[in-house]
Write a protein that holds these residues in place. Structure first.
Motif, PDB file in Angstrom:
ATOM      1  N   LEU A   1      -7.654  -1.482   4.777  1.00 38.29           N
ATOM      2  CA  LEU A   1      -6.514  -1.544   3.855  1.00 38.29           C
ATOM      3  C   LEU A   1      -6.471  -2.885   3.143  1.00 38.29           C
ATOM      4  CD1 LEU A   1      -3.820   0.045   6.186  1.00 38.29           C
ATOM      5  CD2 LEU A   1      -4.893   1.121   4.213  1.00 38.29           C
TER       6      LEU A   1
ATOM      7  N   ALA B   1      -3.568   2.124  -0.680  1.00 37.60           N
ATOM      8  CA  ALA B   1      -3.888   0.796  -0.137  1.00 37.60           C
ATOM      9  C   ALA B   1      -5.295   0.743   0.458  1.00 37.60           C
ATOM     10  CB  ALA B   1      -2.865   0.427   0.938  1.00 37.60           C
TER      11      ALA B   1
ATOM     12  N   GLY C   1      -4.085  -5.225  -0.105  1.00 29.44           N
ATOM     13  CA  GLY C   1      -2.786  -5.349  -0.774  1.00 29.44           C
ATOM     14  C   GLY C   1      -1.661  -5.724   0.170  1.00 29.44           C
ATOM     15  N   ASP C   2      -0.449  -5.483  -0.313  1.00 26.92           N
ATOM     16  CA  ASP C   2       0.743  -5.925   0.428  1.00 26.92           C
ATOM     17  C   ASP C   2       0.901  -5.202   1.759  1.00 26.92           C
ATOM     18  OD1 ASP C   2       1.319  -7.747  -1.480  1.00 26.92           O
ATOM     19  OD2 ASP C   2       2.860  -6.553  -2.488  1.00 26.92           O
ATOM     20  N   LEU C   3       0.501  -3.942   1.800  1.00 27.92           N
ATOM     21  CA  LEU C   3       0.642  -3.205   3.061  1.00 27.92           C
ATOM     22  C   LEU C   3      -0.218  -3.857   4.140  1.00 27.92           C
ATOM     23  CD1 LEU C   3       0.765   0.635   3.350  1.00 27.92           C
ATOM     24  CD2 LEU C   3      -0.201  -0.749   5.127  1.00 27.92           C
TER      25      LEU C   3
ATOM     26  N   HIS D   1       5.354   2.522  -5.798  1.00 31.03           N
ATOM     27  CA  HIS D   1       5.113   1.518  -4.751  1.00 31.03           C
ATOM     28  C   HIS D   1       5.615   0.172  -5.249  1.00 31.03           C
ATOM     29  CE1 HIS D   1       2.262   4.183  -2.526  1.00 31.03           C
ATOM     30  NE2 HIS D   1       2.232   4.744  -3.729  1.00 31.03           N
TER      31      HIS D   1
END
Ligand code: FAD
Length: 442
Positions: free
Chosen positions: A299, A359, A301-303, A102
């Motif tokens: 969710l 995520a 993080g970046d997602l 990822h």
């Protein structure tokens, strides 16, 4: 320009043309065959899933100037959502990799691509000399394919191939490098500020269609949905009649027509009046899967920040997390035509679970359960847009017509006309404005 402008087709090209003309004070009537406007970029109530969905995920980039100008004209820029920075989370789930990988591509904002020097921001495993692929693409001549420009390596495998498939909706082995370069000049090559990803917060119709219709009505334009134009009557190099469901509409001396339908429909309508006119005639499909599952609050993080992620090494290409829905896009999907929906939905769910699971925040619900993804696919809807776009091959590129035709008061619009761009929202919106400008010129 005087007289009424008859716009045939209520997709984004038609809406853009109608807005340009009505905004300039011209009387406009728009005819749309379907029950609602929007064409290939529309939202609808899905009874099976019990919610409203888009026909397909659409991603815009901040460098799409005509689109943002359109959004400003209809007062809808605020209806978009996105991370606000040029970031693209990705996962490589290739079967031959030991473990999934990822990463997040983080472009630097200005024109100088400093991001390529930082291993934490660029594509993992890429070598700097692979950047020559971009140079070759930007210099490509007519007839060159995307594959012919690519140096083998991770930049190609993990970025340029997936990007070209989604931008061109065509496999790189046959996709036109010139068209890809045109899109890149206005995005990647223009710097991170031109690459900030945006998508409709609620739906395509809420962002791009309904506000446009409200603005058209405020300008006094008439919008007729459920009104298919069956034919065009011509006389001495002009369109003089439209064949409508209720009978013929005779055009006035100063009236003009923007034909903003799909390429196959334009070919049918123009076969009599303009025999010999060649138009794009090869198409690629896009497959979208919508899973009814509410993950947006679970969710991190970046997602979660971006709202989407790119996937490399599976059949799924992009996953979007929306309120109550997780949606997946597979472009250039003609190769999946023979596979049944249940098999595709099961495979894609397995693939995206590998992207979503890491995520998921290990948050305990009120009932004490830790949120985890179901093993089997949740309720889903598979949408196959069989003729999503023309195949962006070098051969089809040659068949794209300009907006003017041999009929003095008829111009063409649509993502398949010669916009200089692949078949995109940006191209469709530009084509509508170009068509109206062409009518104004003697
Ligand atoms: C699943 C999917 C995903 C996509 N993803 C992206 C993306 O991420 N980013 C991006 O920029 N682009 C994307 N695109 C492409 C984008 O949707 C199109 O380029 C754009 O919507 C085309 O607009 P258009 O007006 O040219 O054509 P259309 O939307 O096809 O409009 C033509 C209209 O004419 C109407 N019509 C047809 N015949 C008649 C008739 N005889 N009389 C009256 N009306 C008629 C049709 O009903 C239709 O509403 C995607 C497309 C699909 C299908």
């Amino acid at each position: 320009m005087s007289g009424c402008l008859h716009v045939i087709g209520g997709g984004l090209a038609g809406l853009s043309a109608a807005l340009a003309a009505a905004g300039a004070g011209r009387r406009v009537v728009l005819y749309e065959a379907g029950p609602a406007c929007g064409g290939r970029a529309r939202s609808y109530e899905d009874r099976q899933l019990g919610c409203r969905i888009d026909n397909g995920n659409h991603l815009l980039l901040s460098g799409n100037r005509a689109t943002f100008d359109y959004l400003d004209r209809i007062g809808a820029r605020h209806t978009l959502a996105g991370p606000g920075v040029p970031m693209f989370p990705f996962a490589d789930i290739s079967p031959d990799r030991g473990a999934d990988l990822h990463w997040t591509l983080r472009l630097s904002r200005g024109r100088t691509p400093w991001w390529v020097l930082d291993p934490a921001r660029r594509v993992p495993g890429m070598r700097l000399r692979e950047l020559l692929s971009l140079v070759r693409m930007l210099r490509a001549r007519e007839g060159t394919t995307v594959s012919e420009c690519l140096s083998p390596g991770m930049l190609a495998d993990r970025l340029l191939v997936p990007l070209s498939i989604s931008v061109l909706n065509t496999r790189p082995e046959v996709g036109s490098a010139m068209l890809m370069a045109a899109a890149m000049r206005e995005s990647l090559a223009a710097g991170g500020d031109a690459c900030i990803p945006w998508f409709p917060r609620l739906g395509l119709s809420e962002s791009l269609v309904e506000p446009a219709l409200a603005r058209l009505r405020a300008h006094g334009a008439s919008v007729r949905t459920g009104c298919r134009v069956w034919g065009l009557g011509t006389d001495r190099g002009r369109v003089t009649r439209l064949v409508l469901p209720e009978g013929e509409q005779v055009l006035g001396a100063g009236d003009a027509v923007v034909l903003a339908v799909t390429a196959p429909v334009a070919a049918e309508l123009l076969a009599g009046p303009l025999p010999g006119l060649a138009l794009p005639d090869s198409f690629e499909s896009i497959l979208n899967l919508h899973y009814r599952i509410a993950l947006q609050d679970h969710l991190g993080g970046d997602l979660a920040r971006a709202g989407f992620a790119g996937i490399v090494g599976g059949i799924a290409e992009w996953v979007f997390v929306r309120p109550g829905i997780v949606s997946v896009t597979i472009s250039a999907a003609n190769h999946l035509a023979g596979r049944d929906n249940a098999a595709v939905a099961a495979q894609v769910w397995t693939e995206i679970s590998r992207v979503l699971q890491p995520a998921l925040r290990p948050k305990r619900q009120a009932d004490g359960l830790v949120v985890s993804l179901p093993h089997d696919a949740p309720p889903y809807r598979v949408l196959r847009e069989k003729r999503a776009t023309f195949a962006a091959t070098t051969a089809q590129q040659k068949l794209r017509p300009g907006s003017r035709t041999d009929l003095r008061n008829l111009v063409l619009a649509g993502d398949w006309t010669d916009t200089g761009l692949p078949a995109t929202i940006e191209g469709a919106i530009r084509s509508g404005k170009t068509a109206v400008r062409a009518l104004a010129r003697p």
